[in-house]
Design an enzyme around this catalytic site. Structure first.
Site, PDB file in Angstrom:
ATOM      1  CG  ASP A   1      38.601  40.843  40.549  1.00 10.56           C
ATOM      2  OD1 ASP A   1      38.953  41.881  39.953  1.00 10.56           O
ATOM      3  OD2 ASP A   1      37.502  40.304  40.373  1.00 10.56           O
ATOM      4  CB  ALA A   2      44.332  37.624  42.733  1.00 15.13           C
TER       5      ALA A   2
END
Lengths: 285, 285, 285, 285
Positions: free
Chosen positions: A229-230
């Site tokens: 999720d980065a």
């Protein structure tokens, strides 16, 4: 359908880049239909998107990349990509059980709003086969568990290759991809995460949002990197909620955010309106 | 100015609460001008806000709390607060160097939009004394450093007591309050944090937002608890940003969010439109 | 599926309405799962939505309306409607050539998010028959022109009757309904208009918005009355646009607004969360 | 403070404009710190904003306009304006009785966020003199009525001339300016209208919005032309409202919109980030 070339590029900022690039196009009888550029003064980096008509262009399509590379890209130390508007990107859809993003994407492709080919839908469950069938798109079921994950991903990678897939969309695909899988598709896997990242990374963000008592929920579409999720954020949006909203209501309201945010990101990707640099996106609109 | 009483209450959900409470008010000649209630079905908890006119009310103002407590609150195991619209809350403003929230609050108080008394402005710097002077509000300078923090906070607590301060607003006050200070003012310190919490807790959220490449920034107003930036959220809002926005631009755009979000939270607090339960706010609008 | 009754009512504001109504439900062994009320102090009018469980309710379903009418509605001069959660509303979809709203609604119905039966899709063109076919919904083509309009509408009204249609959704139906047609379905035709009403009433609102140079576009869902685009507004939303947006881009961006705004309105209508009074909606959420 | 020149220009779209313009700057030792351009393909018109450092620029400041005009503007048939960042625009504020926009603007000017000189505040009432006094700004009271309007406006125009006023801001000035007055200040009068134009043109828009039952309210900042509320729109924003909002509440909530929308417009105007063409604004951000 337009017959244009789209050039996305970035390089250290220097004098004359726009001038030389547009001159190259004009001299070869290309008509520029779009030009936008941006300079990051902190990074001292120049970004540009140019779209030009190919109808009278003197350089044959298959040689443009070569010429541009030799005559301009090397001179300015450019990183660039060249696309043609008549070549539809080939998109693979990965889904699990929720249909809202899938339906949204398929209906946009069906109406012509989203110019893509969708050679397949991949899922770890059979639930959404009926949706794939409605749109006559081949559906591949890959059951996933801890034991078979590496093997199944290997098969998926091979399948992507056989079908000449350009990019993958995780349309609420509830599996975490391995780094190995992700490395096969740099800047070519788009995910929708059901929170306004970086808040609520990981599983069950609506439960976490409810627990925290937030007054807004969000959704984030981003390129997938091996860091969960980065990856570079493409698009985000939010909706107001209140103490009255149960987790179930947050999930229901969030679905609309998810599908709209994901589809906006796809539109930009498919229409070559963004590029990435240092884990961020630069978007031309 | 209206002469009303405002009752904010919550208790385990049971039959007849609205009925008994409104009957109590009607029987004593109170005219209800506002009633809103909410039931949290998961917590099985009932929340209500009632405002009623006191002009013909039979129970003397100073005894209402007593009567209500004896006749209703104990029966239903209510937690309640009773306010009177003719008693303006007394608010202390804590600031550091940035003036946007301070100006916004003072101008609302000045125009009568925000019905509060502001007996003092506290700051760890002298910078904003000139703003306090414009509005003729006493300005107290407490220089803060590691060595004198406990001592200075002790003096501040004493000052709040002497001036009968009802609640404290941290209008971009760049100091972290000690748990001891906070415990003196439960649900009575309101902070504005310059991010959409829980994203970017702590210092320099705009720098972190820029680094992460988010497409939205936000601001969050919340009650202060001893857990940093983790108290009950009152109000949040966001603004769209792009890759073009430098940190400086994020800070500039964020200021508008901060002042509006903080002032909305103050309006709700001052007008007794919210209550807290289990680290969340229930808001009546 | 829940087995509940939903009561929507309004009447002149008087003391004791909540109390008597809830007592009526409790005495008959109904368990209230939702209650929200609102008083318009200017109109002096009381509005309420109550949902209660029928599992142990003593009054037979088919007699509740009668009992409530006799025992309460007459006494308080109430206007009320009673619905049962196990009776899915029957919805007719009217479309022309654009598929985005149609797909959005059908996918929500298919996933169970929108609890409706859709016995038919009506269109003045054959374009969207293929979408109806995908979802196995009967498609009725009514060619419309000036000469046959009255006759065709007559047939449509008859068809609605035969299929027991509860309400009609104009999902970008590009025909203006006659007053006669509209009067058959009071508060039972929902339209989506592609502007933030009352701006840009009538045809081609995106062209008008572009011409005016607005910085926001919008969409409005409303009940249809014989006054064009002037019926009670259920839901509105907007999106930011810029000088860069051509009419074509406004249309593309507007589609997302239209489908989301229409679907939100449908959700509220289908779940009996709104009532109308004096050309406005009161919404319980 | 930066020592830069800002060039805003538009002309028929032709090849080489960027190239020739940037070459002109580079050859004279100017360092470009910002360049953004936009082509309206429908109007076939080119727009550009360039900001360049003057520290080493070879052409003296007072001659740049002349040189640029002779060497470039005539060749390309450009309409252009040239500004210098070290010359603060001189702004006149016109107000009536409401203080929210006035306070917002003065506090931004005071903090340095808005780089303007404010030589005077003009009003048709004395109400806000106390605010002007707080900030030590001369306050001119012009009582206005039907009989003296022409005469008073004549005096105002003269005063603007004496004080070298660059532009006028109507910060909730409740008077309609005459065409004669307006023609003295083309693209130099900025108004805030309390609705999302073109909805609710003219007086009492919040009353009209309440009457219509809209679910969103808005505010619009625009340049004033002799056509009421119909000049080029600079900025718009909206807020959600509900059936619960009385006219009084709409007015209260609208104030925040008004002041933020007006201040955003001022920021763009003051920082030379917009130009107008055919009753629309082109905005560079």
């Amino acid at each position: 359908m337009a017959n244009t070339a789209i050039l996305l590029m970035h390089c250290p900022d220097q004098k004359g880049i726009i001038s030389y690039t547009t001159q190259f196009i004009h001299e070869n009888q290309g008509n520029i239909v779009y030009l936008d550029q941006y300079v990051d003064r902190e990074e001292n980096r120049f970004y540009m998107r140019i779209e030009f008509d190919l109808d009278s262009f003197l350089i044959p399509k298959e040689k443009i990349k070569d010429y541009f590379s030799t005559l301009l890209a090397q001179k300015y130390n450019m990183t660039f990509k060249l696309y043609f508007s008549d070549q539809k990107p080939r998109m693979a859809l990965f889904v699990t059980k929720m249909s809202h993003c899938l339906y949204d994407i398929l209906s946009r492709a069906d109406s012509g709003e989203l110019q893509v080919d969708i050679p397949l839908i991949v899922s770890n469950h059979e639930t959404l086969k009926k949706v794939a069938d409605k749109f006559n798109i081949p559906f591949y079921h890959f059951e996933m568990n801890k034991a078979n994950k590496a093997e199944q991903e290997e098969k998926q990678i091979q399948l992507m290759g056989e079908l000449n897939i350009d990019f993958i969309v995780l349309a609420r695909y509830m599996q975490i991809l391995s780094s190995d899988f992700i490395e096969h598709f740099p800047d070519r896997i788009i995910n929708i995460h059901h929170s306004f990242l970086p808040a609520f990374v990981g599983a069950k963000p609506y439960h976490a949002a409810h627990e925290r008592g937030v007054k807004i929920i969000g959704a984030t579409s981003h390129y997938v990197t091996s860091d969960l999720d980065a990856g570079p954020i493409i698009e985000q949006d939010v909706a107001k909620v209140s103490h009255k909203d149960t987790v179930k209501e947050l999930i229901r309201k969030g679905k609309d955010l998810e599908k709209i945010v994901l589809s906006r990101a796809l539109y930009k990707h498919v229409n070559r309106k963004l590029l990435t640099y240092k884990n961020k996106t630069i978007i031309f609109d």
